[in-house]
Design an enzyme around this catalytic site. Structure first.
Site, PDB file in Angstrom:
ATOM      1  CG  ASN A  17      13.465  37.868  39.233  1.00  0.00           C
ATOM      2  OD1 ASN A  17      13.083  37.497  38.143  1.00  0.00           O
ATOM      3  ND2 ASN A  17      13.706  39.151  39.497  1.00  0.00           N
ATOM      4  CB  CYS A  66       6.102  40.556  38.672  1.00  0.00           C
ATOM      5  SG  CYS A  66       7.209  41.669  39.578  1.00  0.00           S
ATOM      6  CB  CYS A 110       7.443  45.000  45.444  1.00  0.00           C
ATOM      7  SG  CYS A 110       6.273  43.645  45.158  1.00  0.00           S
ATOM      8  CG  HIS A 168      19.019  41.419  46.637  1.00  0.00           C
ATOM      9  ND1 HIS A 168      17.814  42.052  46.830  1.00  0.00           N
ATOM     10  CD2 HIS A 168      19.057  41.055  45.331  1.00  0.00           C
ATOM     11  CE1 HIS A 168      17.145  42.065  45.682  1.00  0.00           C
ATOM     12  NE2 HIS A 168      17.875  41.465  44.756  1.00  0.00           N
ATOM     13  CD  GLU A 171      13.026  41.387  48.647  1.00  0.00           C
ATOM     14  OE1 GLU A 171      13.029  41.257  47.400  1.00  0.00           O
ATOM     15  OE2 GLU A 171      12.456  40.580  49.409  1.00  0.00           O
ATOM     16  CB  SER A 218      17.854  40.372  37.756  1.00  0.00           C
ATOM     17  OG  SER A 218      16.623  39.726  37.993  1.00  0.00           O
ATOM     18  CG  HIS A 268      15.158  46.313  44.847  1.00  0.00           C
ATOM     19  ND1 HIS A 268      15.539  47.322  43.989  1.00  0.00           N
ATOM     20  CD2 HIS A 268      15.129  45.183  44.116  1.00  0.00           C
ATOM     21  CE1 HIS A 268      15.739  46.815  42.783  1.00  0.00           C
ATOM     22  NE2 HIS A 268      15.489  45.532  42.823  1.00  0.00           N
ATOM     23  CG  HIS A 312      18.338  44.695  40.498  1.00  0.00           C
ATOM     24  ND1 HIS A 312      18.355  43.853  41.575  1.00  0.00           N
ATOM     25  CD2 HIS A 312      18.874  45.862  40.932  1.00  0.00           C
ATOM     26  CE1 HIS A 312      18.880  44.478  42.623  1.00  0.00           C
ATOM     27  NE2 HIS A 312      19.195  45.698  42.248  1.00  0.00           N
ATOM     28  CB  THR A 325       9.983  38.688  47.457  1.00  0.00           C
ATOM     29  OG1 THR A 325      10.741  39.666  46.744  1.00  0.00           O
ATOM     30  CG2 THR A 325       9.357  39.311  48.688  1.00  0.00           C
TER      31      THR A 325
END
Length: 319
Positions: A225, A13, A97, A125, A127, A223, A75, A42, A165
């Site tokens: 996502n 992304c 990000c 995590h 983030e 990861s 993150h 990640h 996110t």
């Protein structure tokens, strides 16, 4: 013939592209080594590739020598980390990000308005730890509707929520609904404001699962996502596996299968998808196609000091 169907979009992304670009341009500008707090994204393949160019990944700022170029991962980090870097006078490049930074801003705004803040995310995590450390107010962390019910707050408490996110959009929607059912005064962003890349990849994997007998998600075990993409495949009733690269493909998965869907998490590069396709090609004759999907054209700007840095420009500056 084995049909191999690729999701669109998949893989990197804009936030990941920006983070990797920051490390590479920092290496061009300063020369090796540059120090990165935690994995920049990640994905071990990405991290090892940057390590081979001279990036050094550390867990804490205390491991970074005085004056060394320092990069925060995509993150995000807590304010205490930013403060420590300032105290040590480390030259910092922030690869957080921009969509994560947006969550930080939202959280601070809600807290300043006097609302009790709830973060929807997964404990531990990177983030989530960064977001919880960016707001100077107590934050309640929840990941399920059941955890909302267990919150030790009166039902008339003015609350607001922000989200990690990289969560499943559907799971997040159910937690937001639980907040609305539990509390009489709730504010927060619409679920459609969750990271565009997360939504696009989750929509694409649903489309992919409808035409696949087997789903392979390329991404790292840590990861978030990527794991959500595999879980969506399972929810859709398709055998789904997360692999780091082609070496993770088990030939037994292909028995009786004529159509394999492949997607990749936001931190997995195309070359790893190609590696999985090559692994399948060694097992069966394949025919590769790609589903129609969203075309992503988003780009995030780089820190000002890196915008004009290229290998040639860096070499000229070094003379």
């Amino acid at each position: 013939m084995l049909r191999v169907i690729l999701a669109k979009p998949r893989g990197f992304c804009a936030g990941v592209v920006r983070a990797i670009d920051i490390v590479e341009r920092a290496l061009d500008l300063y020369g090796a080594p540059v120090y990165v707090r935690h994995e920049i994204v990640h994905n071990r393949h990405v991290v090892n590739k940057l390590r081979s160019k001279g990036a050094i990944f550390v867990d804490e700022l205390a491991e970074i020598p005085a004056g060394a170029p320092t990069i925060f991962s995509a993150h995000g980090v807590a304010r205490s980390v930013q403060d420590e870097a300032r105290l040590r006078d480390l030259p910092v490049l922030d690869a957080t990000c921009p969509l994560v930074t947006k969550v930080h801003v939202q959280g601070r705004r809600y807290a300043k308005a006097g609302r009790t803040l709830i973060l929807i995310g997964h404990a531990g995590h990177a983030e989530v730890e960064g977001t919880m450390g960016q707001v100077d107010a107590p934050i309640h962390l929840v990941s399920t509707a059941a955890e909302v019910d267990a919150l030790p707050l009166p039902t008339d408490t003015p609350v607001a929520y922000v989200t990690q996110t990289t969560l499943s959009v559907d799971d997040t929607r159910s937690v937001i609904a639980a907040l609305g059912a539990r509390f009489s005064d709730v504010q927060g962003p619409d679920v459609s404001e969750i990271c565009y890349a997360t939504q696009n990849r989750q929509t694409a994997v649903r489309d992919l699962a409808r035409v696949s007998e087997l789903l392979i998600v390329v991404g790292a075990e840590n990861s978030s996502n990527s794991n959500r993409l595999r879980e969506i495949g399972v929810e859709m009733g398709v055998p789904s596996y997360l692999v780091a690269d082609g070496s993770g493909v088990d030939p037994a998965w292909l028995e009786g299968v004529d159509a394999v869907g492949i997607t990749a998490g936001a931190s997995a590069p195309d070359e790893l998808v190609d590696d999985v396709i090559a692994a399948l090609a060694r097992l069966r004759r394949i025919e590769v196609s790609q589903l129609d999907g969203v075309e992503e054209n988003i780009e995030f700007s780089l820190p000002p000091e890196l915008r004009n840095v290229t290998p040639r420009a860096a070499a000229a500056m070094a003379k």
